[in-house]
Motif scaffolding. Structure first.
Motif, PDB file in Angstrom:
ATOM      1  N   ASP A 241       0.826  -1.220   0.000  1.00 25.75           N
ATOM      2  CA  ASP A 241       0.000   0.000   0.000  1.00 25.75           C
ATOM      3  C   ASP A 241       0.855   1.262   0.000  1.00 25.75           C
ATOM      4  O   ASP A 241       0.455   2.285  -0.538  1.00 25.75           O
TER       5      ASP A 241
ATOM      6  N   ALA B 107       1.383   2.177  -3.537  1.00 22.82           N
ATOM      7  CA  ALA B 107       0.182   2.359  -4.355  1.00 22.82           C
ATOM      8  C   ALA B 107      -0.300   3.814  -4.299  1.00 22.82           C
ATOM      9  O   ALA B 107      -1.450   4.094  -3.978  1.00 22.82           O
ATOM     10  N   ARG B 108       0.582   4.734  -4.602  1.00 19.91           N
ATOM     11  CA  ARG B 108       0.270   6.165  -4.616  1.00 19.91           C
ATOM     12  C   ARG B 108       1.251   6.864  -5.533  1.00 19.91           C
ATOM     13  O   ARG B 108       2.084   6.220  -6.163  1.00 19.91           O
TER      14      ARG B 108
ATOM     15  N   PRO C  34       2.075  -4.793 -10.431  1.00 16.08           N
ATOM     16  CA  PRO C  34       1.456  -4.199  -9.249  1.00 16.08           C
ATOM     17  C   PRO C  34       2.471  -3.410  -8.426  1.00 16.08           C
ATOM     18  O   PRO C  34       3.673  -3.697  -8.464  1.00 16.08           O
ATOM     19  N   PRO C  35       1.983  -2.405  -7.692  1.00 18.42           N
ATOM     20  CA  PRO C  35       2.883  -1.628  -6.843  1.00 18.42           C
ATOM     21  C   PRO C  35       3.509  -2.511  -5.764  1.00 18.42           C
ATOM     22  O   PRO C  35       2.943  -3.530  -5.371  1.00 18.42           O
TER      23      PRO C  35
ATOM     24  N   GLU D 115       2.256   3.312  -7.882  1.00 19.83           N
ATOM     25  CA  GLU D 115       0.956   3.672  -8.442  1.00 19.83           C
ATOM     26  C   GLU D 115       0.148   2.432  -8.792  1.00 19.83           C
ATOM     27  O   GLU D 115       0.410   1.347  -8.288  1.00 19.83           O
ATOM     28  N   GLU D 116      -0.860   2.579  -9.638  1.00 21.72           N
ATOM     29  CA  GLU D 116      -1.750   1.465  -9.973  1.00 21.72           C
ATOM     30  C   GLU D 116      -1.071   0.491 -10.931  1.00 21.72           C
ATOM     31  O   GLU D 116      -0.247   0.896 -11.747  1.00 21.72           O
ATOM     32  N   GLU D 117      -1.472  -0.767 -10.835  1.00 21.64           N
ATOM     33  CA  GLU D 117      -0.982  -1.757 -11.789  1.00 21.64           C
ATOM     34  C   GLU D 117      -1.316  -1.290 -13.206  1.00 21.64           C
ATOM     35  O   GLU D 117      -2.402  -0.791 -13.468  1.00 21.64           O
TER      36      GLU D 117
ATOM     37  N   THR E  49       0.356   1.194 -14.804  1.00 20.02           N
ATOM     38  CA  THR E  49       0.724   2.599 -15.060  1.00 20.02           C
ATOM     39  C   THR E  49       2.189   2.810 -15.400  1.00 20.02           C
ATOM     40  O   THR E  49       2.540   3.855 -15.918  1.00 20.02           O
TER      41      THR E  49
END
Length: 192
Positions: free
Chosen positions: A10, A13-14, A66-67, A87-89, A91
């Motif tokens: 997580d 994931a930004r 995936p991040p 970030e998002e898978e 990207t």
């Protein structure tokens, strides 16, 4: 060494820029060898210097994953480089690790790098990977599982920004994040 909280998927994931800034001062170990992250560069999918700018290939597929996973590639056919996917898978955003302050497994780093100078052990992405024995075998691996260990650093560190190094496109972007005043950087950051 005091260790902070583990960095989970997580955390990655930004925004790649938030992650890059927050990685300064974090601890990275690979099989127990590593130290404090002092220099990184951010690469975004809209960035012409990014490996993902022209789309997915066999070489850069992990960058689209995936991040919280590793993207490892060979630079100019010579040095391995370790990136942390953000970030998002899908990207293709990642943070390139450029330098660590070595703190753990220094003896093993010295043997791998064939130097006793602590400033030359992990200053530069190729040196960092050689010191930590990172290779293509690490490509696509989750960063929150062995052989990786990533932990948060101090809550407040002095982070400076500068243009990225060793690229020919988007050279003006200040997407290199460094620990201000660190003697372990691959190249000194300009003073603001």
């Amino acid at each position: 060494m005091t260790k902070g909280a583990p960095l989970d998927r997580d955390f990655f994931a930004r925004s790649v820029h938030e992650v890059a800034r927050d990685l300064i001062g974090a601890t990275l170990l690979v099989d127990g060898v590593g130290g404090s992250i002092v220099e990184v560069e951010a690469y975004h999918p809209d960035d012409p210097a990014s490996h993902g700018f022209r789309g997915r290939t066999a070489r850069n597929a992990s960058m689209f994953g995936p991040p919280g996973h590793a993207y490892v590639y060979r630079s100019y056919g010579v040095h391995w480089c370790l990136n942390l996917v953000c970030e998002e898978e899908g990207t293709a955003a990642a943070v390139l690790l450029r330098a660590l302050e070595p703190t753990e497994g220094i003896g093993r780093m010295r043997v791998r790098r064939r130097t006793d100078d602590p400033r030359l052990l992990c200053s530069g992405p190729g040196r960092l990977c050689e010191a930590l024995a990172v290779t293509r075998e690490h490509d696509g691996l989750a960063l929150d599982r062995a052989p990786f260990e990533l932990r948060a650093g101090a809550r407040s560190v002095d982070v400076a920004t500068a243009p990225r190094i060793g690229i020919t496109r988007a050279t003006e972007l200040p997407w290199r994040y460094v620990l201000a005043g660190s003697r372990f950087l691959s190249r000194a950051a300009p003073r603001e």
